[in-house]
Every structure is written in C-alpha cells, then in structure tokens.
Scaffold this motif. Structure first.
Motif, PDB file in Angstrom:
ATOM      1  N   TYR A 216      11.653   7.209 -14.418  1.00 40.38           N
ATOM      2  CA  TYR A 216      10.385   8.228 -15.277  1.00 40.38           C
ATOM      3  C   TYR A 216       9.543   6.811 -14.253  1.00 40.38           C
ATOM      4  CZ  TYR A 216       6.376   8.456 -18.356  1.00 40.38           C
ATOM      5  OH  TYR A 216       5.231   9.163 -18.783  1.00 40.38           O
ATOM      6  N   TRP A 217       9.314   5.385 -14.366  1.00 40.45           N
ATOM      7  CA  TRP A 217       8.809   4.365 -14.112  1.00 40.45           C
ATOM      8  C   TRP A 217       8.700   4.600 -12.519  1.00 40.45           C
ATOM      9  CZ3 TRP A 217       3.917   3.652 -15.720  1.00 40.45           C
ATOM     10  CH2 TRP A 217       3.837   4.006 -17.164  1.00 40.45           C
ATOM     11  N   LYS A 218       9.803   4.850 -11.625  1.00 36.97           N
ATOM     12  CA  LYS A 218      10.525   4.224 -10.934  1.00 36.97           C
ATOM     13  C   LYS A 218       9.514   5.678  -9.865  1.00 36.97           C
ATOM     14  CE  LYS A 218      14.748   4.460  -7.657  1.00 36.97           C
ATOM     15  NZ  LYS A 218      14.836   5.328  -7.662  1.00 36.97           N
ATOM     16  N   ASP A 219       9.554   6.970 -10.677  1.00 40.80           N
ATOM     17  CA  ASP A 219       9.283   8.076  -9.577  1.00 40.80           C
ATOM     18  C   ASP A 219       7.399   7.719  -9.881  1.00 40.80           C
ATOM     19  OD1 ASP A 219      11.821   9.166  -9.624  1.00 40.80           O
ATOM     20  OD2 ASP A 219      11.100  11.127 -11.151  1.00 40.80           O
ATOM     21  N   ILE A 220       7.549   7.349 -10.510  1.00 40.49           N
ATOM     22  CA  ILE A 220       5.390   7.248 -11.098  1.00 40.49           C
ATOM     23  C   ILE A 220       5.119   5.949  -9.561  1.00 40.49           C
ATOM     24  CG2 ILE A 220       3.991   5.903 -12.646  1.00 40.49           C
ATOM     25  CD1 ILE A 220       4.888   7.680 -14.902  1.00 40.49           C
ATOM     26  N   THR A 221       6.031   4.954  -9.717  1.00 39.49           N
ATOM     27  CA  THR A 221       5.754   3.821  -8.986  1.00 39.49           C
ATOM     28  C   THR A 221       5.741   3.964  -7.576  1.00 39.49           C
ATOM     29  OG1 THR A 221       7.109   2.240 -10.817  1.00 39.49           O
ATOM     30  CG2 THR A 221       6.515   1.058  -8.255  1.00 39.49           C
ATOM     31  N   GLU A 222       6.725   4.687  -7.352  1.00 41.15           N
ATOM     32  CA  GLU A 222       6.735   5.630  -5.426  1.00 41.15           C
ATOM     33  C   GLU A 222       5.510   6.136  -5.808  1.00 41.15           C
ATOM     34  OE1 GLU A 222      11.302   5.847  -4.981  1.00 41.15           O
ATOM     35  OE2 GLU A 222      10.673   7.653  -5.378  1.00 41.15           O
ATOM     36  N   GLU A 223       5.339   6.965  -6.735  1.00 40.45           N
ATOM     37  CA  GLU A 223       4.537   7.793  -6.152  1.00 40.45           C
ATOM     38  C   GLU A 223       2.799   7.502  -5.999  1.00 40.45           C
ATOM     39  OE1 GLU A 223       5.151  11.953  -8.951  1.00 40.45           O
ATOM     40  OE2 GLU A 223       4.071  10.875  -9.769  1.00 40.45           O
ATOM     41  N   VAL A 224       2.719   6.135  -6.253  1.00 42.73           N
ATOM     42  CA  VAL A 224       1.822   5.689  -6.845  1.00 42.73           C
ATOM     43  C   VAL A 224       1.437   4.683  -5.369  1.00 42.73           C
ATOM     44  CG1 VAL A 224       0.387   3.671  -7.498  1.00 42.73           C
ATOM     45  CG2 VAL A 224       1.252   5.132  -8.564  1.00 42.73           C
ATOM     46  N   ASP A 225       2.903   4.052  -4.827  1.00 41.30           N
ATOM     47  CA  ASP A 225       2.812   3.921  -3.982  1.00 41.30           C
ATOM     48  C   ASP A 225       2.659   4.425  -2.236  1.00 41.30           C
ATOM     49  OD1 ASP A 225       3.971   1.038  -4.882  1.00 41.30           O
ATOM     50  OD2 ASP A 225       5.854   1.263  -4.315  1.00 41.30           O
ATOM     51  N   GLY A 226       2.685   5.223  -2.680  1.00 40.65           N
ATOM     52  CA  GLY A 226       2.883   6.167  -1.445  1.00 40.65           C
ATOM     53  C   GLY A 226       1.302   6.794  -1.482  1.00 40.65           C
ATOM     54  N   LYS A 227       0.227   6.506  -2.384  1.00 41.64           N
ATOM     55  CA  LYS A 227      -0.600   6.108  -2.281  1.00 41.64           C
ATOM     56  C   LYS A 227      -1.625   5.216  -1.333  1.00 41.64           C
ATOM     57  CE  LYS A 227      -5.293   6.919  -4.779  1.00 41.64           C
ATOM     58  NZ  LYS A 227      -5.585   7.145  -6.345  1.00 41.64           N
ATOM     59  N   ALA A 228      -1.416   4.205  -2.131  1.00 34.65           N
ATOM     60  CA  ALA A 228      -1.326   2.834  -1.662  1.00 34.65           C
ATOM     61  C   ALA A 228      -1.245   2.401   0.230  1.00 34.65           C
ATOM     62  CB  ALA A 228      -1.108   1.471  -2.501  1.00 34.65           C
ATOM     63  N   ASN A 229       0.270   3.348   0.397  1.00 32.19           N
ATOM     64  CA  ASN A 229       0.941   3.013   1.892  1.00 32.19           C
ATOM     65  C   ASN A 229      -0.266   4.191   2.354  1.00 32.19           C
ATOM     66  OD1 ASN A 229       2.364   1.324   0.819  1.00 32.19           O
ATOM     67  ND2 ASN A 229       3.888   3.435   0.953  1.00 32.19           N
ATOM     68  N   ALA A 230      -1.007   4.784   2.104  1.00 30.74           N
ATOM     69  CA  ALA A 230      -2.129   6.238   3.408  1.00 30.74           C
ATOM     70  C   ALA A 230      -2.893   5.214   3.357  1.00 30.74           C
ATOM     71  CB  ALA A 230      -1.896   7.063   2.126  1.00 30.74           C
ATOM     72  N   GLY A 231      -3.173   4.006   2.214  1.00 27.50           N
ATOM     73  CA  GLY A 231      -4.635   3.668   2.701  1.00 27.50           C
ATOM     74  C   GLY A 231      -4.926   3.175   1.766  1.00 27.50           C
ATOM     75  N   PHE A 232      -4.958   3.679   0.525  1.00 26.58           N
ATOM     76  CA  PHE A 232      -5.837   3.681  -0.406  1.00 26.58           C
ATOM     77  C   PHE A 232      -5.889   2.882  -2.128  1.00 26.58           C
ATOM     78  CE2 PHE A 232      -5.805   8.207   1.293  1.00 26.58           C
ATOM     79  CZ  PHE A 232      -7.293   8.243   1.305  1.00 26.58           C
TER      80      PHE A 232
END
Ligand SMILES: *[C@@H]1O[C@H](CO)[C@@H](O)[C@H](O)[C@H]1NC(C)=O
Ligand SMILES: *[C@@H]1O[C@H](CO)[C@@H](O)[C@H](O)[C@H]1NC(C)=O
Ligand SMILES: *[C@@H]1O[C@H](CO)[C@@H](O)[C@H](O)[C@H]1NC(C)=O
Ligand SMILES: *[C@@H]1O[C@H](CO)[C@@H](O)[C@H](O)[C@H]1NC(C)=O
Ligand SMILES: *[C@@H]1O[C@H](CO)[C@@H](O)[C@H](O)[C@H]1NC(C)=O
Ligand SMILES: *[C@@H]1O[C@H](CO)[C@@H](O)[C@H](O)[C@H]1NC(C)=O
Ligand SMILES: *[C@@H]1O[C@H](CO)[C@@H](O)[C@H](O)[C@H]1NC(C)=O
Ligand SMILES: *[C@@H]1O[C@H](CO)[C@@H](O)[C@H](O)[C@H]1NC(C)=O
Ligand SMILES: *[C@@H]1O[C@H](CO)[C@@H](O)[C@H](O)[C@H]1NC(C)=O
Ligand SMILES: *[C@@H]1O[C@H](CO)[C@@H](O)[C@H](O)[C@H]1NC(C)=O
Ligand SMILES: *[C@@H]1O[C@H](CO)[C@@H](O)[C@H](O)[C@H]1NC(C)=O
Ligand SMILES: *[C@@H]1O[C@H](CO)[C@@H](O)[C@H](O)[C@H]1NC(C)=O
Length: 639
Positions: A216-232
C-alpha cells in the motif's frame, strides 16, 4: 519534497518480502483524456499532473469581484431545481397558518426571493466526518423515512451549497466524488468508509488487489514519486491525500482513485443539470513557520470550477482543471503547455486536512511493520522541525497576477494548510460572500473545543471576529456571536441555536445561521480528532447521533423543531418580500434564537451526559445490574 525515508522503507521491505519492486506502470488512458467528459477519473496520467494542449482560449486567472460565470450559469439551473424539493420539504414541516407552497409559487418567477440554503460540515477528523454524515443523512430525502413527520429529508435537495472543511471535506468529497452517493450507501460499501482499518495501515485488503501495508505505501510512494519526477514539488500532504483516497474514493478499477479530479465534479450530468448542490472545500494559506489567526488568514476555497480566495491578500481565482500550469501574470505563458491532473480529489481533501502530524503521533498504536513505524517517526521529526505540514500548490497560479506587495503575488509556491488553522473550523467563509447571497446556513459543528472534545462556539466566534475587521472581512458580514463562556453557560452548544434571526440588527448582508453543535443525544460522539480507527458500530452510532443532533431526535425533544426549521429557512426570504410569518415562528424564534443575553462567567467543566437512553444503553444497564446481583449473591454466599 521527496520522502526518501518512506521510499527506502517500502523498497527495503518490498524486496525483503520478495514483492516485485517493479510495479506495473499505472495504466495511462489510451484515449486522449480531454475527450473523456463524463467519467470522473479524467486525469491524463493518474496521480501525475501531465502536459496537455491548451484550449484555444488559454486558461487565465480572474479577480474575485464576483462569482465565476460557470457558477452563475449553474445557479440558474440549480436554484430552479430546488423549487420542487423545497416546496415538498416546507409542506412537511407543519408551518400551521402559512401556505408555503403558494408562497414559493408566488415568488418563484424572481428566484432571488426564494430561500437560498447552504449546509456546512466542520472539521474534526473522523468524528466530524461521521457526525456530519448523520446530518447529511437526515437531510437527504433519498434516505428511508426522512420524509416522515418530524424529519428533515429534502433539505439537501433544497440546498444550493454544501461546504466541508478538513474532516468535513472528507465527508463532502466522499459523497460528491462518488457520484453523490447517499450516506447509507457509503456505510454499506465494501470498498470505502471501512474505518476499522487505519489509513496508516491501508484499506481492508480482502476487497482490493494490494495485499499488504507495505505494498500500500509502496503504491502511494510510487504515485507521489511520479508527481515529483514530473517536476512538481510534493510534501507529506501528497501521501496523506493518497492514503485518504483509499478510504474515501470508490474506484474499483483504479485503487485509491489516482485519476479522480475535483474539477470533474463539474462534468457530471446530474451536477450540470442542477440535480444536486455545489460542493465547496476550504483550506487556509500559510507560509512555513508562520502563525495564522482569524484576523489575518487567507481562506481558500475549492469549488468544482476554481481554486482561489475572496480575501484581499489573493483576491483571485484560478481554473481548477488547469492548476499546475505555469501561470504568469494571469495566464499560461505562450511558451508553456497547459497541465491537467493536479487537482486530484484526494489531494484537495488532504490540503484541507493537513493535521496529519497529529495522526502520525499515534503511529505506535497501529500494527504496521516496525520499519514503517520508524520511517513515520523520522518523517514526524522532519515535519516538526521544518513546520512542513503543508500542501504545496506550485507553481503559484497567482504569481504576478496582481501588482501587490502581498507575498502571494510573488512566491513560487503557495502553501496551503488545514482549513481550521485560523480557528474557523466550520467552512462558512465561502457561504458568507455577499455575491452568493445565502439566506440560511445549517452549520454542523463537530469541533473538539472543550476538554472533553465538544464544541463551544469557538469557530463561530472566530468567523464573527473576522467579520469585524473591515480589511480582512472585505465586504462579508456575520451575525453577532457571544463568547464561549456564554455558549456553555446558556447551553447554546448543547442544542440547535439560531444566530442573526433579525436582519435589522446586522449591518450588511448576513445569513441566518442554524448552529448544530455535536452533542450526546444517544451516543458519546466525542471521540478524539486523531482517533484513526472506528469500528463499524462506533461509526454508525456517531452517524445516528449526528442525525439526532440535527433533528432534535426526530422532533421528540421538541415537536416544534421541524416548524422552527421552516421559519428559519423562510426568514430572509419573507423579510425581502415583506410577508409575515405565522405565529409559530414567534415561538420558534423565542426558543431558538440567541437573544443577545450573555453570561461570561467561567463555567464549570462541560461534561454533558447522554440525553436519550438508547436501547443499547438500557441493555448495558441491565447487564450491569445482573453483575451486581451476581456479586451480591457471591458476597452473601461467602459470608
Ligand atoms: C466554464 O465556463 C467556461 C466559459 O463560459 C466554459 O468554456 C467552460 O466549459 C465551463 N466549464 C465547465 C466545466 O463547464
Ligand atoms: C425549472 O424546473 C422545472 C422543474 O424541474 C423544469 O420543468 C423547468 O424546465 C426548469 N426551468 C428552467 C428555466 O430551467
Ligand atoms: C402541527 O403544529 C400544530 C400547532 O402549531 C400542532 O397542534 C400539531 O400537533 C402539529 N402537527 C404535527 C404532526 O406535529
Ligand atoms: C422506516 O419506517 C418503517 C415504518 O415505521 C420501519 O418499519 C422501518 O424500519 C424504517 N426504516 C428505517 C431505515 O428506519
Ligand atoms: C498573523 O498574526 C499573528 C499573531 O498576531 C502573527 O504572528 C503572524 O505573523 C501574522 N501573519 C501574517 C501573515 O500577517
Ligand atoms: C476586497 O479586496 C479587494 C482587493 O484588495 C478590493 O479590490 C475590493 O474592493 C475589496 N472589496 C470590498 C467590498 O471591500
Ligand atoms: C510578468 O510581468 C512582469 C512585470 O510586468 C514582467 O517583468 C514579466 O516579464 C511578465 N512575465 C511574463 C511571462 O509575461
Ligand atoms: C511539460 O512541459 C514543460 C514545458 O511547458 C516541460 O518543461 C516539461 O518537461 C514537460 N513535462 C513532461 C512530463 O513532459
Ligand atoms: C514509537 O516507538 C518508538 C520505540 O519506542 C519510539 O522511539 C518512537 O519515538 C515512537 N514514535 C512515536 C511517533 O511516538
Ligand atoms: C472553548 O474552546 C476554546 C478552544 O479550545 C478553549 O480555549 C476555551 O477554554 C473553551 N471555553 C469553554 C468555556 O469551554
Ligand atoms: C430517529 O430516526 C432515526 C432513523 O429512523 C433512528 O435511527 C434514530 O434512532 C431515531 N432517534 C431516536 C432518538 O429515536
Ligand atoms: C434571553 O434568553 C435568556 C436565556 O437564554 C433568558 O433567560 C432571557 O429571559 C431572554 N431574554 C428575553 C428578553 O427574552
């Protein structure tokens, strides 16, 4: 901000538990997302905001001198659609001596003479969600038996606006993002509102594909990383909003609803056709380390079309769908593309409820793996040191928009925090804007002001004090509100109280406020704001108690109460049309309106006891007496 600690913990555990580290990429909609106009999960790339082609008219910022054209157009449809439910409701409220149906019919050609109703649900964690849910359930004509005598079903169908803040935003968000579900449906759902599982542990894994807290936290972390990696820029609010979504957003093919946007509410057919009220979420502006009080806060609202503030510091609105785009001086600059998907529904609810550090303090009482507990403890220390309990709205859409010395005009990021941080825990701010012309607000207060977590009027006091400061009030007005000692001494916090009954006493346009404080009718609903898990029985008992709060126990505590609600709904309207209300309203206003009396002496500790013994309460009394008898017998035998 990235949270390497959490990422490391989940990655480490994942490999230890031999869960594949590579998670299947979130499915990106193959159809251009801009073509999807009906479904709610319309973000182009899940949780990650994505570049899209700008519409032919580039999105722009507008000033806050009025409501948006979208809202103006929608109101024409919605106000008209409230007429029939309002006639039905009023006709059931036993307003002897007044023909409510003829009155509404007679004035419906000029809709501004018809009562304009709003409902507000305060913050207070799951206590506020459930207590507020009892109110909305009782107000919803779709709930069984709410159209019986003594009931208030149809108030929700008659309302123009429903606002939520913090825990109240979870309630409003969950209802509206899930297609205007009824509270009963949410209670019965297998997928959402399973509060017996802490959101730190993750949802009830029986019903969804992810199998463990770590995943669960891994999924969440990946989603937030996705946003961060897109520059946000991200903050803990991103994780928080994702976690909340698993409990609040019913997305069967899309766990945790990463693609559900708040702006998509405006695309729902029923909403466009005026079939339900407009949802509003409130949050505050605060720079890191800053202290905010009601007299200098910036209060933001998120409505289905816009994000912004009527306050002088910002005094502007941005199109919600294009939040995350690089607005400069009021428009998306020519050399930038537009961005969509920033307004994730969970992120909006998370922004209104950034008190997660208080929730994280409870981490050791959960059964999550030790390594995650350690990661959260580190995050907590980090948050505390940097005063980082914020949601980051970056790039700041208002950058350069107004030629102003205000920080908000120039900062790169807007920092948004829990809507209750300025003490205004009931989301009244959007509802007292003169442009909205609200007549009556049903204000459900689930605040934990007193030692035993009951409300004592603090939120109303804050909103009132703000209205007295012309530079912040900026044209808003609010009825006079007494101090908290008076609330407790006169019992204004233990039963419904009306404020602003006589518009002649108020300078400016202020609504009548029906204050509905959480109070123990049938259940001790004063759980801590930071209680993270509720059994189904606790959840449902608070909901039923909340229902009893707003209906005065189905009218059994005062059989006049339904009539009094009708009087309050009609007060401003009949004042405008110069129509007399029937004599029952004189009785009602005597009984329910605060009449200006104060008693500011220090009250003793406020510790109300249950008003109506429920069958469950009686059962436990019987059980107790059985034990006593058994004990007496035992003592007798041993003599
Ligand atoms: C809001 O109004 C604008 C301008 O009238 C319109 O182009 C846009 O489609 C509206 N948005 C929604 C979601 O209806
Ligand atoms: C107003 O509502 C009525 C009943 O729902 C409907 O028949 C009528 O077309 C509506 N009028 C407008 C102008 O929307
Ligand atoms: C309606 O109100 C009248 C007086 O105002 C009262 O006598 C009557 O019992 C009420 N009816 C109901 C169903 O509550
Ligand atoms: C609705 O009222 C009927 C008749 O009084 C009763 O049998 C039923 O249990 C009620 N339903 C609920 C959900 O309270
Ligand atoms: C608001 O007022 C508080 C208390 O007076 C003060 O500490 C804070 O700096 C002020 N914030 C702003 C943005 O003016
Ligand atoms: C509200 O604040 C804005 C921005 O400072 C100002 O232009 C406007 O006149 C104010 N409105 C009222 C009614 O004071
Ligand atoms: C915004 O306005 C400022 C001040 O007028 C100017 O220096 C800047 O170039 C403008 N930015 C854009 C993108 O137009
Ligand atoms: C989105 O467009 C901006 C320029 O407008 C660019 O800097 C950025 O890298 C793009 N992001 C993605 C994910 O393509
Ligand atoms: C949880 O327990 C550990 C070990 O006792 C302790 O070091 C840590 O500070 C606790 N965390 C919180 C948030 O209380
Ligand atoms: C009311 O609540 C406020 C905020 O928690 C608290 O400071 C105050 O002591 C309370 N007063 C009474 C009389 O309960
Ligand atoms: C009021 O009605 C609701 C719905 O039927 C019920 O759940 C609740 O127990 C009733 N309240 C009292 C005090 O009987
Ligand atoms: C005002 O209300 C208080 C109780 O809240 C009551 O004691 C007092 O008599 C009322 N005053 C008037 C003028 O009605």
């Amino acid at each position: 901000m990235k949270l390497p600690l959490l990422a490391a913990a989940t990655a480490g555990l994942a490999s230890a538990a031999s869960i594949p580290v590579e998670k299947a990429e979130a499915e990106i909609a193959s159809v251009a997302a801009d073509l999807i106009v009906r479904a709610l999960p319309n973000s182009p790339d899940g949780y990650t905001p994505a570049n899209v082609t700008c519409p032919s008219t580039r999105p722009s910022i507008r000033d806050a001198s009025g409501i948006s054209t979208n809202e103006t157009e929608w109101l024409k449809v919605r106000r008209n659609a409230t007429l029939t439910p309002m006639k039905d409701l009023l006709s059931r409220l036993n307003l002897t001596g007044f023909d409510t149906t003829s009155y509404i019919n007679e004035h419906s050609s000029n809709i501004s003479n018809i009562p304009n109703i709003a409902i507000a649900a305060s913050g207070g964690g799951y206590r506020a969600l459930t207590n507020g849910a009892g109110g909305l359930k009782a107000f919803d004509s779709r709930t069984e038996n709410t159209t019986n005598a003594g009931q208030l079903g149809g108030l929700l169908q008659s309302a123009t606006y429903v606002a939520g803040l913090s825990g109240g935003s979870w309630l409003v968000g969950s209802m509206f993002v899930n297609n205007f579900s009824t509270i009963g449906e949410l209670q019965a759902s297998e997928k959402v509102w399973r509060f017996d599982k802490s959101l730190l542990e993750g949802p009830n894994f029986d019903h969804i594909q992810i199998v463990s807290t770590v995943e669960y936290w891994k999924d969440i972390t990946e989603e937030v990383d996705g946003k961060a990696n897109a520059g946000f820029n991200t903050s803990f609010t991103d994780y928080w909003g994702r976690a909340l979504s698993y409990q609040l957003v019913n997305a069967s093919d899309d766990q945790g609803g990463p693609s559900y946007t708040w702006s998509s509410i405006a695309l729902m057919d029923d909403f466009k056709n005026g079939q339900y009220p407009m949802p509003l979420v409130v949050a505050d502006g605060r720079n890191p380390g800053e202290v905010i009080v009601e007299t200098n806060s910036t209060v933001y609202e998120v409505n289905p079309w816009e994000f912004g503030s009527f306050d002088p510091s910002v005094y502007a609105f941005a199109p919600l769908e294009y939040l995350g785009s690089r607005f400069e001086n009021g428009t998306v600059a020519e050399n930038y593309s537009c961005v969509r998907g920033f307004d994730n529904a969970g992120f909006i609810m998370g922004s209104s409820s950034t008190l997660f550090n208080e929730f994280l303090l409870d981490i050791n009482s959960t059964s999550i793996p030790t390594i995650l507990k350690e990661a959260f403890t580190d995050i907590l220390e980090d948050l505390g040191e940097r005063n980082d309990d914020i949601a980051i709205y970056s790039p700041n859409p208002f950058s350069g928009y107004r030629d102003s010395s205000e920080a908000y005009a120039t900062t790169k990021n807007l920092d948004v925090v829990d809507g209750g941080e300025d003490g205004e825990n009931i989301p009244l701010h959007p509802l007292i804007q003169p442009e909205r012309a609200v007549d009556v607000i049903f204000a459900i207060d689930s605040s934990a002001d007193t030692d035993y977590y009951w409300p004592n009027g603090t939120s109303l006091v804050a909103t009132y004090e703000r209205s007295l400061e012309p530079s912040v009030a900026n044209g808003t007005a609010f009825p006079a509100i007494p101090d908290q000692n008076t609330f407790v001494n006169l019992g204004l916090n233990s039963r419904p109280t009306f404020f602003g009954c006589d518009p002649k006493n108020i300078s400016g346009q202020a609504p009548l406020v029906i204050y509905l404080p959480n109070s123990p009718y049938t259940y001790d609903s004063n759980f801590s704001t930071f209680k993270l898990t509720y059994s189904d029985e606790e959840r449902d008992s608070v909901i039923t108690n909340g229902w009893n709060v707003v209906t005065r126990a189905n009218g059994t505590v005062d059989s006049n109460f339904p009539s009094c609600v009708a009087c309050a709904i009609l007060q401003r309207s009949t004042y405008r049309t110069n129509t007399s209300l029937p004599s029952i309203c004189t009785t009602c206003f005597n009984d329910y309106c605060w009449n200006g009396t104060t008693n500011s002496t220090d009250p003793s500790t406020y510790a109300p006891s249950i008003l109506i013994a429920s069958s469950a309460g009686m059962k436990s009394a019987v059980d107790y007496s059985v034990i006593l008898i058994a004990a007496a017998v035992a003592v007798f035998m041993s003599v």
